[in-house]
Write a protein that holds these residues in place. Structure first.
Motif, PDB file in Angstrom:
ATOM      1  N   GLU A 127      -2.337   2.978  -1.521  1.00  0.00           N
ATOM      2  CA  GLU A 127      -3.137   3.419  -0.265  1.00  0.00           C
ATOM      3  C   GLU A 127      -4.260   4.609  -0.769  1.00  0.00           C
ATOM      4  OE1 GLU A 127      -0.410   4.187   2.920  1.00  0.00           O
ATOM      5  OE2 GLU A 127       0.127   6.092   1.781  1.00  0.00           O
ATOM      6  N   ASP A 128      -4.004   5.049  -1.704  1.00  0.00           N
ATOM      7  CA  ASP A 128      -4.947   6.299  -1.975  1.00  0.00           C
ATOM      8  C   ASP A 128      -5.767   5.979  -3.295  1.00  0.00           C
ATOM      9  OD1 ASP A 128      -3.756   8.198  -0.308  1.00  0.00           O
ATOM     10  OD2 ASP A 128      -1.792   8.600  -1.623  1.00  0.00           O
ATOM     11  N   LEU A 129      -5.972   4.867  -3.662  1.00  0.00           N
ATOM     12  CA  LEU A 129      -6.634   4.342  -4.687  1.00  0.00           C
ATOM     13  C   LEU A 129      -7.729   3.663  -4.374  1.00  0.00           C
ATOM     14  CD1 LEU A 129      -4.092   2.692  -7.057  1.00  0.00           C
ATOM     15  CD2 LEU A 129      -4.673   5.040  -7.122  1.00  0.00           C
ATOM     16  N   SER A 130      -8.758   3.918  -5.208  1.00  0.00           N
ATOM     17  CA  SER A 130     -10.092   3.049  -4.841  1.00  0.00           C
ATOM     18  C   SER A 130      -9.926   1.464  -5.185  1.00  0.00           C
ATOM     19  CB  SER A 130     -11.184   3.456  -5.747  1.00  0.00           C
ATOM     20  OG  SER A 130     -10.932   2.989  -7.030  1.00  0.00           O
ATOM     21  N   ALA A 131     -10.943   0.757  -4.465  1.00  0.00           N
ATOM     22  CA  ALA A 131     -10.710  -0.799  -4.870  1.00  0.00           C
ATOM     23  C   ALA A 131     -10.588  -0.955  -6.256  1.00  0.00           C
ATOM     24  CB  ALA A 131     -11.892  -1.243  -4.280  1.00  0.00           C
ATOM     25  N   GLY A 132     -11.443  -0.460  -7.072  1.00  0.00           N
ATOM     26  CA  GLY A 132     -11.331  -0.737  -8.495  1.00  0.00           C
ATOM     27  C   GLY A 132     -10.063  -0.451  -9.210  1.00  0.00           C
ATOM     28  N   GLU A 133      -9.397   0.868  -8.848  1.00  0.00           N
ATOM     29  CA  GLU A 133      -8.043   1.135  -9.144  1.00  0.00           C
ATOM     30  C   GLU A 133      -7.163   0.083  -8.839  1.00  0.00           C
ATOM     31  OE1 GLU A 133      -8.775   5.815  -9.487  1.00  0.00           O
ATOM     32  OE2 GLU A 133      -8.316   5.114  -7.691  1.00  0.00           O
ATOM     33  N   GLN A 134      -7.167  -0.312  -7.515  1.00  0.00           N
ATOM     34  CA  GLN A 134      -6.268  -1.259  -7.011  1.00  0.00           C
ATOM     35  C   GLN A 134      -6.388  -2.629  -7.966  1.00  0.00           C
ATOM     36  OE1 GLN A 134      -5.975  -1.717  -2.837  1.00  0.00           O
ATOM     37  NE2 GLN A 134      -6.599   0.278  -2.340  1.00  0.00           N
ATOM     38  N   GLN A 135      -7.463  -3.069  -8.145  1.00  0.00           N
ATOM     39  CA  GLN A 135      -7.832  -4.257  -8.769  1.00  0.00           C
ATOM     40  C   GLN A 135      -7.007  -4.113 -10.245  1.00  0.00           C
ATOM     41  OE1 GLN A 135     -11.501  -5.480 -10.727  1.00  0.00           O
ATOM     42  NE2 GLN A 135     -11.257  -7.185  -9.111  1.00  0.00           N
TER      43      GLN A 135
ATOM     44  N   SER B 145       0.839  -1.334   0.003  1.00  0.00           N
ATOM     45  CA  SER B 145       0.065  -0.038  -0.106  1.00  0.00           C
ATOM     46  C   SER B 145       0.830   1.122  -0.115  1.00  0.00           C
ATOM     47  CB  SER B 145      -1.096  -0.056   1.253  1.00  0.00           C
ATOM     48  OG  SER B 145      -0.227  -0.276   2.422  1.00  0.00           O
ATOM     49  N   ALA B 146       2.138   1.267   0.470  1.00  0.00           N
ATOM     50  CA  ALA B 146       2.904   2.411   0.747  1.00  0.00           C
ATOM     51  C   ALA B 146       3.551   2.648  -0.711  1.00  0.00           C
ATOM     52  CB  ALA B 146       3.966   2.331   1.955  1.00  0.00           C
ATOM     53  N   PHE B 147       3.542   1.881  -1.617  1.00  0.00           N
ATOM     54  CA  PHE B 147       4.327   1.971  -2.772  1.00  0.00           C
ATOM     55  C   PHE B 147       3.511   2.538  -3.917  1.00  0.00           C
ATOM     56  CE2 PHE B 147       7.957  -1.579  -2.585  1.00  0.00           C
ATOM     57  CZ  PHE B 147       8.375  -1.126  -1.357  1.00  0.00           C
ATOM     58  N   THR B 148       4.022   3.074  -4.955  1.00  0.00           N
ATOM     59  CA  THR B 148       3.101   3.604  -6.087  1.00  0.00           C
ATOM     60  C   THR B 148       2.930   2.583  -6.815  1.00  0.00           C
ATOM     61  OG1 THR B 148       5.137   3.812  -7.513  1.00  0.00           O
ATOM     62  CG2 THR B 148       4.830   5.710  -6.049  1.00  0.00           C
ATOM     63  N   VAL B 149       2.118   3.063  -7.923  1.00  0.00           N
ATOM     64  CA  VAL B 149       1.548   1.861  -8.606  1.00  0.00           C
ATOM     65  C   VAL B 149       2.621   1.332  -9.496  1.00  0.00           C
ATOM     66  CG1 VAL B 149      -0.012   1.816 -10.942  1.00  0.00           C
ATOM     67  CG2 VAL B 149      -0.887   2.895  -8.764  1.00  0.00           C
ATOM     68  N   ALA B 150       3.730   2.414 -10.096  1.00  0.00           N
ATOM     69  CA  ALA B 150       4.689   1.805 -10.729  1.00  0.00           C
ATOM     70  C   ALA B 150       5.607   0.680 -10.123  1.00  0.00           C
ATOM     71  CB  ALA B 150       5.710   2.822 -11.396  1.00  0.00           C
ATOM     72  N   GLU B 151       5.834   1.154  -8.752  1.00  0.00           N
ATOM     73  CA  GLU B 151       6.793   0.217  -7.931  1.00  0.00           C
ATOM     74  C   GLU B 151       5.805  -1.243  -7.853  1.00  0.00           C
ATOM     75  OE1 GLU B 151       8.771   3.780  -5.414  1.00  0.00           O
ATOM     76  OE2 GLU B 151       6.924   2.937  -4.661  1.00  0.00           O
TER      77      GLU B 151
END
Length: 514
Positions: free
Chosen positions: A142-150, A96-102
């Motif tokens: 950690e700042d993304l919605s559930a859909g974005e995390q998926q 959760s603490a990492f970026t999307v790219a990471e």
């Protein structure tokens, strides 16, 4: 699938046993290239276990797995993904603490050891566009919605050249719009000759999105059908082994407690701000009556989480008052629970259970400090075990070992246990956020009957759901949230999906956009 082309995956006589439980018994399954294959079954039917075998998390105790015509055995998920099989689990496995790219590049052998952040982000953006799932590479998970995390999870799997994608309850935490986007991307993936397995309980989605469907019951494959030859009623009856009769649960039992004249719980001009100072609930006033089910509708992020946290003592209002039987409700979840307010939270593993603790300890969490389990600094393990056994029996969950970590249970069985535990302490109010998520159709029908029984016994219930049919079938009244405001409260008998949908979008029949 072209004539003569072997199936992507064949399972032949797969068996998997745990102490006292046959999770899979002689299961055979064929997955073809260019298809979306739905896998259905009651909670605990063996669906997730079977897919954990396919992805190398478990090893089978019997049977054979054949990939592209060749026998295979995976000792780890890494081996499965190298062979082109990837799984997105019901509970996301992101940092959760990492970026999307990471997160996309974490542990990926193709990622250079030293790479500038800008290059990493550009590659992530390119991957998202390639798979039809746009991403913000610099955003923290950690700042993304559930859909974005998926989306991040799926792109992470597809980037590693998965040809068979397995999704466990993929729409459980998605809005309808996010679910539509997901299925659009899956159809594009299928059109390239790849295969998808979806584990789900949502029969309407099965009918719309899948090509074939397989049903497991009691760890065995009871059949595979072309979806076009099925109906939701047939699938439901085959899943549970009996016909599911839909009831109008708004009809009260003859001996039901009469509705109260005074509210059990009230909100008076309540407003809440998040950590960034943004108002997430604005001037909300509500009266929750005893002997009624109050439904809460709204698109994701309209203030549902903040509302349930207020009602259960997890959060204090920034302005206004929350009252329980006319007295100020403390921002103290333990004190609120002792006062008779139960809570089935939105995220069971994060907020309702301690995943690494045993089933017994998790069932005793609400009552460990009182007789017969505790009090005066004592803890009676035998009484705790009996409580856990009682809850499991009423919930209809078979537990092979009450000391095993609760995370080892299926998501649906976790939900059933949490629901029954919270109903025990809800002597005045039960607050349930998305209580049907992850439950099979039979378990949902049973849960709904329990809710109606609690109402008829005199309790107040607050049910938050994205399923409008569920709210219309259960609720006495329905309140609609939009951008943190109450758009209105309707008598469920006079409400319908179209009217609720308008209000969820910020409109009513009498006025335009708010």
């Amino acid at each position: 699938m072209r004539s003569g082309t072997p199936p992507v995956l064949q399972l032949v006589g797969i068996c998997k046993y745990f102490p006292g439980v046959a999770a899979n018994e002689d299961v055979s399954l064929t997955i073809r290239s260019g298809e979306i294959h739905a896998l259905l079954g009651e909670n605990g039917a063996g669906k997730s276990t079977l897919m954990n075998i396919v992805t190398g998390i478990y090893q089978p105790d019997g049977g054979e797995m054949i990939l592209d015509g060749y026998g295979v055995a995976f000792s780890s998920p890494q081996e499965a993904i190298r062979a082109g099989i990837g799984m997105v689990h019901q509970h996301f496995r992101l940092v959760s603490a990492f970026t999307v790219a990471e997160n996309i590049h974490l542990g990926w052998s193709d990622t250079p050891r030293h790479i500038p952040a800008g290059v990493l982000e550009a590659h992530t953006r390119e991957l998202g566009e390639r798979f039809g799932m746009p991403l913000d590479p610099a955003a923290r998970v950690e700042d993304l919605s559930a859909g974005e995390q998926q989306r991040v999870e799926i792109v992470r799997v597809l980037a590693r050249k998965a040809r068979l994608l397995i999704l466990d309850e993929p729409t459980a935490v998605l809005t309808p719009a996010e679910a539509n986007d997901l299925f659009r991307a899956l159809r594009a993936f299928r059109a390239e000759g790849n295969a998808v397995i979806i584990i789900t309980h949502k029969l309407d989605e099965v009918m719309e999105a899948s090509d074939r469907v397989t049903i497991l019951r009691g760890g065995r494959n009871v059949g595979t059908w072309a979806t076009k030859d099925c109906s939701p009623q047939m699938l439901a009856a085959t899943m549970v082994g009996r016909e599911i009769v839909r009831q109008d649960l708004r009809v009260r039992a003859p001996d039901a407690v009469p509705r109260s004249a005074k509210p059990v719980m009230s909100l008076r001009h309540v407003s809440v701000r998040d950590g960034r100072g943004v108002e997430t609930l604005s001037d909300v006033s509500l009266d929750l009556m005893g002997e009624e089910i109050f439904g809460v509708a709204g698109v994701a992020g309209s203030g549902q989480r903040e509302l349930t946290e207020l009602l259960t003592g997890l959060r204090a209002p920034d302005r206004g008052d929350v009252l329980l039987e006319g007295k100020a409700l403390p921002a103290d979840a333990v004190a609120v629970a002792r006062a008779g307010v139960g809570h089935i939270p939105q995220d069971r593993l994060q907020s309702a259970l301690v995943p690494s603790l045993g089933v017994t300890d998790n069932m005793a969490l609400r009552e460990y400090d009182r007789a017969p389990i505790g009090g005066n600094g004592l803890y009676h393990a035998g009484a705790a075990l009996r409580l856990a056994q009682d809850i499991a029996t009423v919930a209809g969950v078979k537990i092979p070992d009450y000391s095993m970590p609760v995370r080892n249970l299926s998501g649906g069985n976790q939900q059933r246990l949490v629901a029954r535990r919270e109903m025990r302490i809800a002597s005045k109010v039960l607050v349930a956020a998305y209580p049907s998520r992850g439950l099979d159709i039979g378990a949902i029908a049973t849960l709904h009957r329990y809710f109606a029984q609690l109402r008829d016994e005199g309790r107040a219930l607050v049910i938050v759901s994205e399923d409008l049919e569920e709210l219309l079938n259960l609720s006495d009244r329905i309140g609609v949230l939009f951008h943190g405001r109450i758009m209105g409260v309707l008598d469920a008998a006079q409400a319908d999906v179209e009217r609720l949908g308008l209000m969820m979008g910020g409109r009513t029949e009498e006025r335009g956009a708010q």
